[in-house]
Design a protein around this motif. Structure first.
Motif: not given
Length: 217
Positions: A69-93
């Protein structure tokens, strides 16, 4: 960068600011989600995830979820929750890469050639002044020639050691070398990197045995 590119990055920065402002804080309940479990390579159906102050405090079947009770509720029915991905070789430009990474689920990056602006970007994200993937920034590449302007050129062992110390003082997470690097310079860089507590990463210099580079690093 062209004027058009600057305009695009300015607009994208505004989008990132809006996303950050819209982000929820405090107590959040994500209900009826499908959790992607990478350890078992399976989907766990109808799960609830409770988050307090950006920390996951409970996960389990929705029917067994503690009172939220009191939480902000996000209904994720039909959606997926997954661990974040780590990209270990990027070149941000460009700033647009941050939006694309977040959209793809990338929450951690390792920039393999650093610049001062990437350090400022990393710090802004860490301080919650900007939304983006958590960044680890490697040092600007060290070589014994300019490499079209994207390398720091070192021509003596003293210059090589000074460059390592400077990058350590700036807050880079590792020292990156290029395959255009004479053996005495490689040895000086590796030795100084050990003294400042930074790893050595990058390319194997030409005419240098791999075993030597591995032992140096």
């Amino acid at each position: 960068m062209t004027t058009r590119g600057v305009e695009q990055d300015t607009r994208i920065t505004a989008i990132l600011d809006d996303l950050r402002a819209a982000g929820r804080r405090g107590f959040i309940a994500i209900v009826h989600a499908r959790i992607v479990d990478p350890e078992s390579a399976s989907l766990i159906e109808d799960q609830t995830i409770l988050v307090r102050e950006e920390r996951i405090v409970w996960t389990g079947p929705s029917e067994l979820a503690p009172d939220h009770a009191g939480a902000f509720v996000m209904d994720a029915a039909g959606s997926f929750v997954a661990p974040g991905i780590a990209d270990m070789h990027v070149h941000t430009t460009r700033m647009g890469q941050h939006v694309l990474r977040l959209a793809a689920g990338v929450t951690t990056t390792r920039d393999m050639v650093g610049d001062p602006w990437l350090l400022r970007l990393r710090d802004a994200i860490a301080a919650d002044r900007m939304i983006g993937a958590t960044g680890y920034v490697m040092g600007t590449i060290l070589a014994d020639r300019p490499l079209y302007g994207y390398a720091i050129v070192v021509r003596t062992e003293a210059e090589a050691r000074a460059a390592v110390r400077q990058q350590a003082a700036c807050g880079y997470r590792a020292i990156k070398i290029h395959n255009n690097l004479a053996l005495p310079l490689l040895d000086a860089i590796a030795d100084e990197a050990r003294h400042v507590g930074l790893d050595l990463i990058g390319h194997v210099p030409h005419d240098t045995p791999i075993e030597h580079v591995v032992q140096s690093a």
